[in-house]
Design a protein around this motif. Structure first.
Motif, PDB file in Angstrom:
ATOM      1  N   GLU A   1      44.889  67.170  22.922  1.00  0.00           N
ATOM      2  CA  GLU A   1      44.653  66.706  24.283  1.00  0.00           C
ATOM      3  C   GLU A   1      43.262  67.169  24.696  1.00  0.00           C
ATOM      4  O   GLU A   1      42.900  68.323  24.459  1.00  0.00           O
ATOM      5  CB  GLU A   1      45.703  67.278  25.234  1.00  0.00           C
TER       6      GLU A   1
ATOM      7  N   LYS B   1      40.121  67.177  27.810  1.00  0.00           N
ATOM      8  CA  LYS B   1      39.753  66.958  29.206  1.00  0.00           C
ATOM      9  C   LYS B   1      38.268  67.246  29.369  1.00  0.00           C
ATOM     10  O   LYS B   1      37.782  68.297  28.946  1.00  0.00           O
ATOM     11  CB  LYS B   1      40.561  67.865  30.139  1.00  0.00           C
TER      12      LYS B   1
ATOM     13  N   LYS C   1      37.068  60.725  29.673  1.00  0.00           N
ATOM     14  CA  LYS C   1      37.451  61.683  30.710  1.00  0.00           C
ATOM     15  C   LYS C   1      38.676  62.482  30.282  1.00  0.00           C
ATOM     16  O   LYS C   1      38.782  63.683  30.537  1.00  0.00           O
ATOM     17  CB  LYS C   1      37.743  60.933  32.012  1.00  0.00           C
ATOM     18  N   TYR C   2      39.595  61.804  29.608  1.00  0.00           N
ATOM     19  CA  TYR C   2      40.846  62.433  29.181  1.00  0.00           C
ATOM     20  C   TYR C   2      41.375  61.678  27.968  1.00  0.00           C
ATOM     21  O   TYR C   2      41.241  60.453  27.877  1.00  0.00           O
ATOM     22  CB  TYR C   2      41.874  62.384  30.317  1.00  0.00           C
TER      23      TYR C   2
END
Length: 206
Positions: A77, A79, A63-64
């Protein structure tokens, strides 16, 4: 009502088609989050290279995630959105990555900038249990990685260039598991350079 039914059907088809990240990473069902630390090992001395935090959905997808270097600087990063994954990097545009299911246990993962310029693309081939069989880069350096397993644990990765010449082979050993079967400590040694890495995993379950 018909529109709602079609939407549910599309979501179900996508969910069943694309492979779970936990299967690709050889992680057990029920994992909620995990932290992965990668170290370089030289003369029995460890030096942290990067740390990655991952949060998983209930159906086993990332999910992240957030990856930082040894100084805490952002490396990447990610998402998860409904139809794609956003990848953010320092000092360059975000990538928008979409996975398309292909016949014969394959996925095409393509990443674009917001202006729709394709930045990279890979074809993932899977085994019947969802683990990775091989990956092929459709962008430079056009390498193919072959994944080998022993007792359902990753034991070797062979990397070949577009001329089918071996670039490197990574020998992999899992030295510690938890009670659910996740590998908590893994070593990787390059047969070409003899470079050694140690990967530590700290999982959290429901």
């Amino acid at each position: 009502m018909r529109v709602l039914f079609i939407s549910i059907l599309l979501l179900t088809v996508q969910s069943c088609a694309t492979k779970k990240d936990i299967k690709k990473l050889l992680l057990p069902e029920g994992i909620k989050s995990a932290t992965e630390e990668i170290y370089s090992v030289v003369n029995n001395q460890k030096m942290l290279l990067q740390k990655k935090e991952m949060v998983f959905t209930r159906n086993g997808r990332i999910k992240y995630s957030k990856t930082v270097d040894a100084s805490g600087n952002l490396v990447q990063e990610t998402k998860k959105k409904l139809w794609f994954v956003v990848e953010k990097y320092p000092n360059k545009e975000p990538y928008y990555c979409k996975t398309r299911w292909k016949p014969n246990q394959r996925e095409r993962i393509s990443c674009y900038t917001q202006k729709q310029y394709k930045q990279n693309e890979s074809i993932y081939h899977y085994n019947s249990d969802g683990s990775i069989n091989k990956t092929t880069d459709n962008f430079s350096p056009f390498c193919t990685q072959y994944f080998y397993y022993t007792d359902k644990k990753l034991s070797k990765i062979t990397i070949k260039n577009k001329n089918d010449t071996i670039v490197d082979e990574i020998l992999i050993t899992c030295e510690a598991n938890d009670e659910k079967g996740a590998c908590l400590k893994q070593t990787r040694i390059s047969t070409k350079t003899n470079n050694k890495q140690e990967i530590l995993l700290f999982p959290s379950y429901d």
